[in-house]
Design a protein around this motif. Structure first.
Motif, PDB file in Angstrom:
ATOM      1  N   MET A 114       0.831  -1.193   0.000  1.00 16.84           N
ATOM      2  CA  MET A 114       0.000   0.000   0.000  1.00 16.84           C
ATOM      3  C   MET A 114       0.870   1.250   0.000  1.00 16.84           C
ATOM      4  O   MET A 114       1.862   1.327   0.726  1.00 16.84           O
ATOM      5  N   PHE A 116       1.599   4.892   1.117  1.00 20.45           N
ATOM      6  CA  PHE A 116       1.200   5.808   2.186  1.00 20.45           C
ATOM      7  C   PHE A 116       0.666   7.125   1.627  1.00 20.45           C
ATOM      8  O   PHE A 116      -0.110   7.818   2.286  1.00 20.45           O
ATOM      9  N   THR A 118      -1.166   7.572  -1.313  1.00 24.84           N
ATOM     10  CA  THR A 118      -2.517   7.460  -1.884  1.00 24.84           C
ATOM     11  C   THR A 118      -3.445   6.600  -1.033  1.00 24.84           C
ATOM     12  O   THR A 118      -4.657   6.626  -1.240  1.00 24.84           O
ATOM     13  N   ARG A 119      -2.880   5.834  -0.091  1.00 25.08           N
ATOM     14  CA  ARG A 119      -3.628   4.855   0.722  1.00 25.08           C
ATOM     15  C   ARG A 119      -4.268   3.784  -0.160  1.00 25.08           C
ATOM     16  O   ARG A 119      -5.292   3.201   0.197  1.00 25.08           O
ATOM     17  N   LYS A 120      -3.666   3.514  -1.312  1.00 26.45           N
ATOM     18  CA  LYS A 120      -4.188   2.512  -2.235  1.00 26.45           C
ATOM     19  C   LYS A 120      -3.127   1.460  -2.530  1.00 26.45           C
ATOM     20  O   LYS A 120      -1.932   1.685  -2.372  1.00 26.45           O
ATOM     21  N   ASN A 169       1.169   1.318   9.985  1.00 25.15           N
ATOM     22  CA  ASN A 169       0.587   1.724   8.709  1.00 25.15           C
ATOM     23  C   ASN A 169      -0.528   2.768   8.886  1.00 25.15           C
ATOM     24  O   ASN A 169      -1.233   3.096   7.932  1.00 25.15           O
ATOM     25  N   GLN A 170      -0.698   3.242  10.129  1.00 28.39           N
ATOM     26  CA  GLN A 170      -1.652   4.309  10.445  1.00 28.39           C
ATOM     27  C   GLN A 170      -3.115   3.894  10.272  1.00 28.39           C
ATOM     28  O   GLN A 170      -3.974   4.716   9.957  1.00 28.39           O
ATOM     29  N   HIS A 171      -3.388   2.601  10.492  1.00 31.90           N
ATOM     30  CA  HIS A 171      -4.778   2.124  10.514  1.00 31.90           C
ATOM     31  C   HIS A 171      -4.888   0.992  11.533  1.00 31.90           C
ATOM     32  O   HIS A 171      -3.893   0.591  12.140  1.00 31.90           O
ATOM     33  N   GLU A 205      -9.679  -0.141   5.083  1.00 32.39           N
ATOM     34  CA  GLU A 205      -9.029   0.086   6.367  1.00 32.39           C
ATOM     35  C   GLU A 205      -9.946   0.858   7.310  1.00 32.39           C
ATOM     36  O   GLU A 205     -10.855   1.573   6.889  1.00 32.39           O
ATOM     37  N   LYS A 207      -9.715   3.618  10.477  1.00 28.31           N
ATOM     38  CA  LYS A 207      -8.755   4.603  10.955  1.00 28.31           C
ATOM     39  C   LYS A 207      -9.100   5.092  12.354  1.00 28.31           C
ATOM     40  O   LYS A 207     -10.207   4.887  12.859  1.00 28.31           O
TER      41      LYS A 207
END
Length: 250
Positions: A114, A116, A118-120, A169-171, A205, A207
């Protein structure tokens, strides 16, 4: 290509078991993921290398086969290895065996990279994936299909996402979903049945600050000795995760 297997022997921590002295699904999975994480670090494909490229490893699917859950303070061996990869997906296996070498748990998994920014999902980075030592394949591996269910009126519980639920990964760390799903079931059910297979698919995800809702449908099988539960975690109108768990009588 020869498999690169990393194994670690440890005792099941007494503080990570349930009332039956069995290792919790979430903490058991964490221990197995830690082995894989160590191997990725050794192969220059771990967090340090990934984050330098603004990338993260993200799980898309797991399939669990559980012969039995290890007990508190039992000595087990945890192993992990990269199986194969294509242009988007990387496949990894995990195994747990007892002191006699008997397999207790086997997990098949599918991961993506993934961005970071685009979060895709992005195509696998060739510089990283070559270090993982796995077979390149053209096909996409198939996991058991999770049936679509109507969760209208299903038993539900909301969960506020805490700071402690968020990973690098911030999720929400993927293991927390198992706690949310199993906690939605009645205690009487959990005391009556034990898990033998799990299939879970991660779609979106979750958050920090969100309040997902965990829903469950319980469907008895033809035999009165087993039951299947279907789980969905949803935030507002977005489905985050769907899961099918098969249980048998204790």
């Amino acid at each position: 290509m020869a498999r690169q297997i990393l194994s670690r022997t440890q005792r099941v921590p007494f503080y990570e078991v349930n009332t039956f002295q069995e290792w919790h699904v979430s903490t058991m999975l964490n221990a197995m993921l830690a082995v894989a994480d160590d191997q990725l670090d050794q192969l220059n494909a771990g967090d340090e290398v990934m984050h330098a490229k603004a990338l993260g490893w993200v799980i898309t699917q797991y399939h669990f086969d559980i012969q039995r859950f290890p007990k508190s303070k039992e000595t087990v061996t945890l192993s992990s290895w990269a199986d194969s990869y294509n242009q988007f997906f990387s496949y990894r296996d995990y195994q747990m065996t007892d002191a006699m070498g008997q397999e207790l748990v086997h997990i098949n998994s599918s991961w993506v990279m993934m961005s970071f920014k685009t979060r895709k999902m992005v195509r696998v980075d060739p510089e990283i994936v070559k270090n993982v030592i796995a077979d390149p394949i053209r096909s996409v591996k198939k996991f058991p299909r999770i049936p679509k269910k109507d969760y209208t009126g299903a038993q539900q519980k909301p969960y506020r996402v805490r700071y402690f639920d968020i990973d690098a990964n911030q999720h929400v760390n993927n293991v927390h979903y198992f706690d949310w799903m199993i906690d939605t079931l009645d205690l009487a059910f959990i005391k009556k049945y034990v898990i033998d297979t799990i299939d879970i698919r991660y779609e979106r995800e979750v958050k920090y600050g969100e309040t997902p809702v965990s829903s469950v449908i319980v469907e008895p099988d033809e035999s009165d000795k087993s039951v299947t539960t279907y789980h969905q975690i949803k935030t507002a109108d977005r489905v985050n995760t769907e899961c099918e768990i098969h249980w048998h009588l204790r």
